[in-house]
Every structure is written in C-alpha cells, then in structure tokens.
Motif scaffolding. Sequence first.
Motif, PDB file in Angstrom:
ATOM      1  N   VAL A 290       0.880  -1.166   0.000  1.00 42.97           N
ATOM      2  CA  VAL A 290       0.000   0.000   0.000  1.00 42.97           C
ATOM      3  C   VAL A 290       0.920   1.218   0.000  1.00 42.97           C
ATOM      4  N   ALA A 291       0.786   2.031  -1.051  1.00 41.64           N
ATOM      5  CA  ALA A 291       1.666   3.186  -1.207  1.00 41.64           C
ATOM      6  C   ALA A 291       0.831   4.412  -1.560  1.00 41.64           C
ATOM      7  N   GLY A 292       1.462   5.558  -1.469  1.00 39.88           N
ATOM      8  CA  GLY A 292       0.789   6.790  -1.858  1.00 39.88           C
ATOM      9  C   GLY A 292       0.263   7.547  -0.658  1.00 39.88           C
ATOM     10  N   GLU A 293      -0.907   8.128  -0.812  1.00 39.51           N
ATOM     11  CA  GLU A 293      -1.474   9.062   0.162  1.00 39.51           C
ATOM     12  C   GLU A 293      -2.209   8.351   1.310  1.00 39.51           C
ATOM     13  N   VAL A 294      -1.456   7.523   2.052  1.00 42.25           N
ATOM     14  CA  VAL A 294      -1.973   6.858   3.250  1.00 42.25           C
ATOM     15  C   VAL A 294      -1.049   7.193   4.414  1.00 42.25           C
TER      16      VAL A 294
ATOM     17  N   ASP B 177     -10.342  -2.592   3.969  1.00 48.54           N
ATOM     18  CA  ASP B 177      -9.588  -3.174   5.088  1.00 48.54           C
ATOM     19  C   ASP B 177      -8.112  -2.797   5.006  1.00 48.54           C
ATOM     20  N   LEU B 178      -7.563  -2.838   3.791  1.00 49.06           N
ATOM     21  CA  LEU B 178      -6.144  -2.509   3.606  1.00 49.06           C
ATOM     22  C   LEU B 178      -5.870  -1.039   3.876  1.00 49.06           C
ATOM     23  N   ILE B 179      -6.788  -0.180   3.473  1.00 46.47           N
ATOM     24  CA  ILE B 179      -6.629   1.252   3.749  1.00 46.47           C
ATOM     25  C   ILE B 179      -6.677   1.488   5.261  1.00 46.47           C
TER      26      ILE B 179
ATOM     27  N   GLY C   9      -5.543   4.718   7.171  1.00 45.30           N
ATOM     28  CA  GLY C   9      -6.482   5.610   6.496  1.00 45.30           C
ATOM     29  C   GLY C   9      -5.797   6.505   5.479  1.00 45.30           C
ATOM     30  N   LEU C  10      -6.626   7.194   4.726  1.00 43.96           N
ATOM     31  CA  LEU C  10      -6.132   8.100   3.692  1.00 43.96           C
ATOM     32  C   LEU C  10      -5.728   9.441   4.294  1.00 43.96           C
ATOM     33  N   LEU C  11      -4.744  10.059   3.685  1.00 45.78           N
ATOM     34  CA  LEU C  11      -4.362  11.418   4.067  1.00 45.78           C
ATOM     35  C   LEU C  11      -5.402  12.394   3.512  1.00 45.78           C
ATOM     36  N   ALA C  12      -5.449  13.579   4.062  1.00 40.60           N
ATOM     37  CA  ALA C  12      -6.392  14.598   3.596  1.00 40.60           C
ATOM     38  C   ALA C  12      -6.114  14.986   2.147  1.00 40.60           C
ATOM     39  N   THR C  13      -4.901  14.804   1.694  1.00 36.87           N
ATOM     40  CA  THR C  13      -4.520  15.168   0.323  1.00 36.87           C
ATOM     41  C   THR C  13      -4.806  14.072  -0.698  1.00 36.87           C
ATOM     42  N   ALA C  14      -5.362  12.942  -0.261  1.00 30.64           N
ATOM     43  CA  ALA C  14      -5.622  11.816  -1.166  1.00 30.64           C
ATOM     44  C   ALA C  14      -6.752  12.150  -2.135  1.00 30.64           C
ATOM     45  N   ALA C  15      -6.554  11.773  -3.384  1.00 30.34           N
ATOM     46  CA  ALA C  15      -7.587  11.935  -4.416  1.00 30.34           C
ATOM     47  C   ALA C  15      -8.177  10.557  -4.690  1.00 30.34           C
TER      48      ALA C  15
END
Length: 175
Positions: free
Chosen positions: A123-127, A143-145, A150-156
């Motif tokens: 799991v990579a990116g905006e987490v 479940d993986l997120i 969880g996602l960052l506020a900047t996640a699209a």
Amino acid sequence: VAGLTFEDVQVLLKETISSTRVGIKVVVTLERLRTIQIMMLGEVVQPGTYTVSGLSSLVNTLISTGGIKRSGSLRQIMLKRGSKTIAELDLYDLLLKGDTSNNTYLRQGDVIFIPPIGETVSVAGEVNRPAIYELKAEETVSDLIALAGGLLATAAKDKTQIERINYDGSYILLQ
C-alpha cells in the motif's frame, strides 16, 4: 493450584481462607519464580528450545528470543499445547489496535510455531502508513486502507489505482 495463574491463586486462597476465618487478611506472594521450557519453531530468527520465566506470555517470549524472520507470518502465530493449537495470535491486532486478548501465558512444554508469510500487498501513496501488509482471509481494499492508517487529507480517491502482479510477473491494472 497447578495450572492456575498467580492472580487466580491469590483469589482462590483469599476466598477460601476468608470464608472459614473471620478477621483474617490474606496476602499471597511468590518466593521463587520457576522457569519453564518452550520450543520456538518455524520462521523464527533462532529456532530451538528456550528456558523462560513461568510468567512469560506469547508476545514477550517472541521478543526475548529474537523474533520472527521476514519470511514469517505476523498474522498466524500459533501456540500449541500437546497436539492442539490453543491460541492463534495476529500481531496486527496487537500493534494496530492494542488488542492483547490472544497474548496467552505459556506453560511447560508449549510450542510457538510461526508459519511462512501469506500473500502480501503493498500500500503506497497518500496513506498514513505506507508499507507491505500480509493479507488475511478475504480482506477488502477498505480493510487494507484501514491497516495503512487511512487516507491522508490530500488523497484523491478518484485517482486511485490498483495494480496486481501475477505469479508469472506480469502486471494488470485493475482500477
């Protein structure tokens, strides 16, 4: 009192004595703590037989004996007593949720077995916690997120991609 925890012995003795004697205060202490022998098998750093404290739990024994190899499962740690698996510990529950309910205390002759790691996902990116996670049963993307904090506020969310690597090494873009 064989087989009882120290706390259970304290309660048992206090109840038994206070029911037969009036005005007696019971204090139970340990004079000497015995040791037990357990075995560590499977994907552990240093497999073998260990002598540990009689009050050792599954988690502190894993830590004090060298831990789990990178090739070992963190989600299916088995405690075997005799021929039965009496507890199965998912370290993700402990590390991510603080759940100690399966951190069982050990007894003489117990075997801690660590099987090989199961299927994994990156799991990579905006987490919050990008990492490689071991899958358990039928986990969903949600479940993986959650495992990744969880996602960052900047996640699209509309630009999310799921890429699968097949056993032959080929890539498939799922989303």
